[in-house]
Design a protein around this motif. Structure first.
Motif, PDB file in Angstrom:
ATOM      1  N   ILE A   1       0.865  -1.182   0.067  1.00 11.03           N
ATOM      2  CA  ILE A   1      -0.145  -0.142   0.130  1.00 11.03           C
ATOM      3  C   ILE A   1       0.845   1.426   0.065  1.00 11.03           C
ATOM      4  N   VAL A   2       1.899   1.206   0.857  1.00  5.54           N
ATOM      5  CA  VAL A   2       2.770   2.537   0.848  1.00  5.54           C
ATOM      6  C   VAL A   2       3.491   2.718  -0.737  1.00  5.54           C
ATOM      7  N   SER A   3       3.633   1.746  -1.269  1.00  4.69           N
ATOM      8  CA  SER A   3       4.299   1.942  -2.716  1.00  4.69           C
ATOM      9  C   SER A   3       3.349   2.426  -3.469  1.00  4.69           C
ATOM     10  N   LYS A   4       2.049   2.047  -3.309  1.00  4.91           N
ATOM     11  CA  LYS A   4       1.100   2.778  -4.472  1.00  4.91           C
ATOM     12  C   LYS A   4       0.981   4.053  -4.042  1.00  4.91           C
ATOM     13  N   ILE A   5       1.026   4.471  -2.580  1.00  4.90           N
ATOM     14  CA  ILE A   5       0.671   5.605  -2.113  1.00  4.90           C
ATOM     15  C   ILE A   5       1.915   6.837  -2.648  1.00  4.90           C
ATOM     16  N   ALA A   6       2.906   6.174  -2.636  1.00  6.46           N
ATOM     17  CA  ALA A   6       4.155   6.898  -3.174  1.00  6.46           C
ATOM     18  C   ALA A   6       3.983   7.405  -4.689  1.00  6.46           C
ATOM     19  N   VAL A   7       3.419   6.360  -5.582  1.00  7.42           N
ATOM     20  CA  VAL A   7       3.251   6.806  -7.139  1.00  7.42           C
ATOM     21  C   VAL A   7       2.227   7.539  -7.120  1.00  7.42           C
ATOM     22  N   LEU A   8       1.114   7.435  -6.387  1.00  8.44           N
ATOM     23  CA  LEU A   8       0.107   8.564  -6.475  1.00  8.44           C
ATOM     24  C   LEU A   8       0.792   9.835  -6.065  1.00  8.44           C
ATOM     25  N   ALA A   9       1.283   9.984  -5.073  1.00  5.97           N
ATOM     26  CA  ALA A   9       1.922  11.142  -4.570  1.00  5.97           C
ATOM     27  C   ALA A   9       2.940  11.750  -5.529  1.00  5.97           C
ATOM     28  N   LYS A  10       3.536  11.085  -6.402  1.00 14.63           N
ATOM     29  CA  LYS A  10       4.322  11.579  -7.534  1.00 14.63           C
ATOM     30  C   LYS A  10       3.545  11.913  -8.744  1.00 14.63           C
ATOM     31  N   HIS A  11       2.296  11.814  -8.753  1.00 15.93           N
ATOM     32  CA  HIS A  11       1.321  12.324  -9.677  1.00 15.93           C
ATOM     33  C   HIS A  11       1.755  11.341 -10.943  1.00 15.93           C
ATOM     34  N   LYS A  12       2.057  10.229 -10.833  1.00 14.45           N
ATOM     35  CA  LYS A  12       2.508   9.271 -12.091  1.00 14.45           C
ATOM     36  C   LYS A  12       1.004   8.507 -12.299  1.00 14.45           C
ATOM     37  N   PRO A  13       0.757   8.195 -13.579  1.00  8.39           N
ATOM     38  CA  PRO A  13      -0.325   7.192 -13.728  1.00  8.39           C
ATOM     39  C   PRO A  13      -0.107   5.906 -13.157  1.00  8.39           C
ATOM     40  N   LEU A  14      -0.921   5.488 -12.147  1.00 11.81           N
ATOM     41  CA  LEU A  14      -0.902   4.189 -11.892  1.00 11.81           C
ATOM     42  C   LEU A  14      -2.027   3.084 -12.191  1.00 11.81           C
ATOM     43  N   ILE A  15      -1.711   2.361 -12.830  1.00 12.30           N
ATOM     44  CA  ILE A  15      -2.454   1.026 -13.249  1.00 12.30           C
ATOM     45  C   ILE A  15      -2.141  -0.188 -12.506  1.00 12.30           C
ATOM     46  N   LEU A  16      -3.139  -0.845 -11.875  1.00 15.40           N
ATOM     47  CA  LEU A  16      -3.141  -2.125 -11.310  1.00 15.40           C
ATOM     48  C   LEU A  16      -3.209  -3.033 -12.539  1.00 15.40           C
ATOM     49  N   SER A  17      -2.136  -3.756 -12.690  1.00 17.46           N
ATOM     50  CA  SER A  17      -2.300  -4.753 -13.903  1.00 17.46           C
ATOM     51  C   SER A  17      -2.974  -6.063 -13.223  1.00 17.46           C
ATOM     52  N   PRO A  18      -3.416  -6.966 -14.359  1.00 16.76           N
ATOM     53  CA  PRO A  18      -4.333  -8.004 -13.782  1.00 16.76           C
ATOM     54  C   PRO A  18      -3.710  -8.795 -12.480  1.00 16.76           C
ATOM     55  N   GLN A  19      -4.705  -9.046 -11.768  1.00 16.72           N
ATOM     56  CA  GLN A  19      -4.076  -9.711 -10.559  1.00 16.72           C
ATOM     57  C   GLN A  19      -5.405  -9.753  -9.586  1.00 16.72           C
ATOM     58  N   THR A  20      -5.141 -10.699  -8.445  1.00 18.46           N
ATOM     59  CA  THR A  20      -6.209 -11.177  -7.660  1.00 18.46           C
ATOM     60  C   THR A  20      -6.307  -9.761  -6.566  1.00 18.46           C
ATOM     61  N   ILE A  21      -7.401  -9.187  -6.377  1.00 16.41           N
ATOM     62  CA  ILE A  21      -7.736  -8.283  -5.707  1.00 16.41           C
ATOM     63  C   ILE A  21      -8.405  -8.750  -4.118  1.00 16.41           C
ATOM     64  N   GLY A  22      -7.602  -8.465  -3.069  1.00 11.84           N
ATOM     65  CA  GLY A  22      -8.213  -8.881  -1.850  1.00 11.84           C
ATOM     66  C   GLY A  22      -7.875 -10.374  -1.612  1.00 11.84           C
ATOM     67  N   PRO A  23      -8.394 -11.069  -0.635  1.00  7.78           N
ATOM     68  CA  PRO A  23      -9.707 -10.190   0.342  1.00  7.78           C
ATOM     69  C   PRO A  23      -8.884  -9.383   1.447  1.00  7.78           C
ATOM     70  N   PHE A  24      -9.482  -8.431   1.673  1.00  6.94           N
ATOM     71  CA  PHE A  24      -8.985  -7.563   2.853  1.00  6.94           C
ATOM     72  C   PHE A  24     -10.031  -7.627   4.121  1.00  6.94           C
ATOM     73  N   ASP A  25      -9.712  -8.548   4.886  1.00  2.42           N
ATOM     74  CA  ASP A  25     -10.539  -9.089   6.040  1.00  2.42           C
ATOM     75  C   ASP A  25     -10.576  -8.148   7.256  1.00  2.42           C
ATOM     76  N   HIS A  26      -9.924  -7.321   7.526  1.00  6.68           N
ATOM     77  CA  HIS A  26      -9.822  -6.235   8.455  1.00  6.68           C
ATOM     78  C   HIS A  26     -10.035  -4.899   7.860  1.00  6.68           C
ATOM     79  N   TRP A  27     -10.791  -4.099   8.728  1.00  5.03           N
ATOM     80  CA  TRP A  27     -11.408  -2.770   8.060  1.00  5.03           C
ATOM     81  C   TRP A  27     -10.404  -1.938   7.801  1.00  5.03           C
ATOM     82  N   LEU A  28      -9.203  -1.609   8.352  1.00  2.00           N
ATOM     83  CA  LEU A  28      -8.332  -0.550   8.224  1.00  2.00           C
ATOM     84  C   LEU A  28      -7.579  -0.901   6.703  1.00  2.00           C
ATOM     85  N   PRO A  29      -6.879  -2.221   6.530  1.00  2.00           N
ATOM     86  CA  PRO A  29      -6.543  -2.322   5.252  1.00  2.00           C
ATOM     87  C   PRO A  29      -7.453  -2.309   4.177  1.00  2.00           C
TER      88      PRO A  29
END
Length: 397
Positions: free
Chosen positions: A119-147
């Motif tokens: 998550i920190v690496s993604k936030i870093a990309v967004l903070a740099k205002h670089k186009p961020l594409i999540l390539s084909p992958q499994t999303i989740g699960p996120f079982d805990h509310w904060l993540p």
């Protein structure tokens, strides 16, 4: 998120959470395949591409020939907090970022430490205002509310989120991530390979991909993944059945081969099994994901618990019955209308054995269904390649 930039003739693509040296050939397969797709897109877009790879490293080295690839700095949260992160500086060199999350690591099921890095690496990309594409992958699960909350907030700010299966796509919709999502399929269907010459001994060549991780009981060595079956007992029963038939030639195939992590090393489990079943044969230690896929393409039937070993079989037309230990298997193969899965989280040992043996007995039927599934996979991945072409000419959506 929509934006258009002035097209370039040379671009740099950051490949986040990829690897060209990982001992997990599944992660390597994603990277080799991603580059193959990007190279095809680059020809269509009329651009030259340099690749900057950020992710885990291992003992292998499988850079595709003729490709401009550099290994980026390691991702260190401490360095980011201190303001002296080479990773952040190298992001400035990139025109866009393709983040594949090692296929299934964008989740909290593998522990909070791994999630934080993702998550920190993604936030870093967004903070740099670089186009961020999540390539084909499994999303989740996120079982805990904060993540889950953090992941949703980040995904809503991505230019595009590509799910590699229907379950992940539904998970995105359920959690309010809409408008920038597309369902496709795993990029490893595009992994290059060379099919070996057909064997001449008239035997049925059976590939058994043995997971060292499941054989050990997971990283905790205490049934970490909550299997409802006895995995070592299942593998032994299959080998007993197949090696007793002289018409079969059984190959034990590793796909994760780390020298420093015995709990996950497929070779250790395979060597133990060979002492019990000496008539079985051991596949070589592959030097690259493409080499593994090429070997697997020579099988007449396969079963395995490493998903990318199973994709290697499927995408080369080999009848396969995957043994699922997480929903990533179920989601991906159901997206291809392929029902032949032994579910290790719902079946007992006897039922899984029966399912795999039924697939073996009906392998000609499975072969036809695999061919139909590959047509679907090709169509879905073409959608992804088309989007990459648009990104390369500066048209993001």
């Amino acid at each position: 998120m929509s934006q258009t930039t002035i097209p370039k003739t040379k671009i740099t693509i950051g490949l986040l959470w990829h690897s060209i040296s990982s001992d997990n050939l599944g992660v390597g397969a994603l990277t080799e395949s991603q580059i193959a797709i990007c190279q095809a897109a680059a020809v269509r877009a009329g651009v030259d591409v340099n690749y900057l790879i950020f992710g885990t490293t291992g003992g292998k080295h499988y850079v595709p020939q003729g490709i401009s690839v550099r290994i980026g700095s390691r991702i260190s949260i401490k360095q980011m907090m201190r303001g002296n992160s080479p990773f952040l500086k190298e992001l400035d060199q990139c025109d866009l970022i393709l983040d594949i999350g090692e296929g299934d690591s964008f989740a909290d099921i593998y522990g909070i430490k791994r999630f934080i890095f993702l998550i920190v690496s993604k936030i870093a990309v967004l903070a740099k205002h670089k186009p961020l594409i999540l390539s084909p992958q499994t999303i989740g699960p996120f079982d805990h509310w904060l993540p889950r909350k953090l992941a949703i907030a980040v995904m809503q700010r991505c230019n595009q989120v590509f799910a590699r299966d229907g379950l992940s796509s539904s998970y995105l919709t359920k959690n309010g991530v809409r408008g920038n999502t597309t369902e496709v399929i795993d990029v490893a269907f595009r992994l290059p390979f060379t099919r070996p010459e057909h064997h001449t001994n008239n035997k049925v060549h059976i590939g058994v991909n043995v997971s060292g991780l499941l054989f050990s009981g997971g990283y905790t060595e205490n049934n970490q993944f909550g299997l409802t079956l006895d995995y070592p007992a299942l593998i032994r029963e299959l080998l007993r059945e197949w090696t007793n038939d002289p018409q079969n030639e059984v190959w034990l195939i590793p796909h994760v081969i780390p020298d420093d992590l015995p709990v996950e090393d497929d070779r250790i489990a395979i060597d133990a099994l060979l002492t019990e079943f000496p008539s079985a044969q051991r596949a070589p230690d592959f030097n690259s994901p493409s080499e593994a896929k090429s070997f697997i393409s020579g099988m007449d039937f396969m079963t395995g618990a490493r998903m990318h070993a199973c994709i290697a079989a499927f995408s080369t037309g080999v009848p396969v019955v995957p043994l699922a230990y997480s929903r990533k298997f179920n989601g991906l193969f159901s997206s291809l209308n392929y029902p032949w899965i032994a579910d290790g989280k719902s079946m007992d040992t006897a039922t899984a054995f029966k399912t795999i043996m039924e697939g073996y007995d009906k392998r000609e039927l499975l072969k036809n269904q695999v061919a139909e599934g590959n047509q679907t996979a090709n169509t879905l991945l073409q959608k992804y390649e088309d989007y990459i072409v648009l990104c390369m000419i500066g048209k993001y959506s």
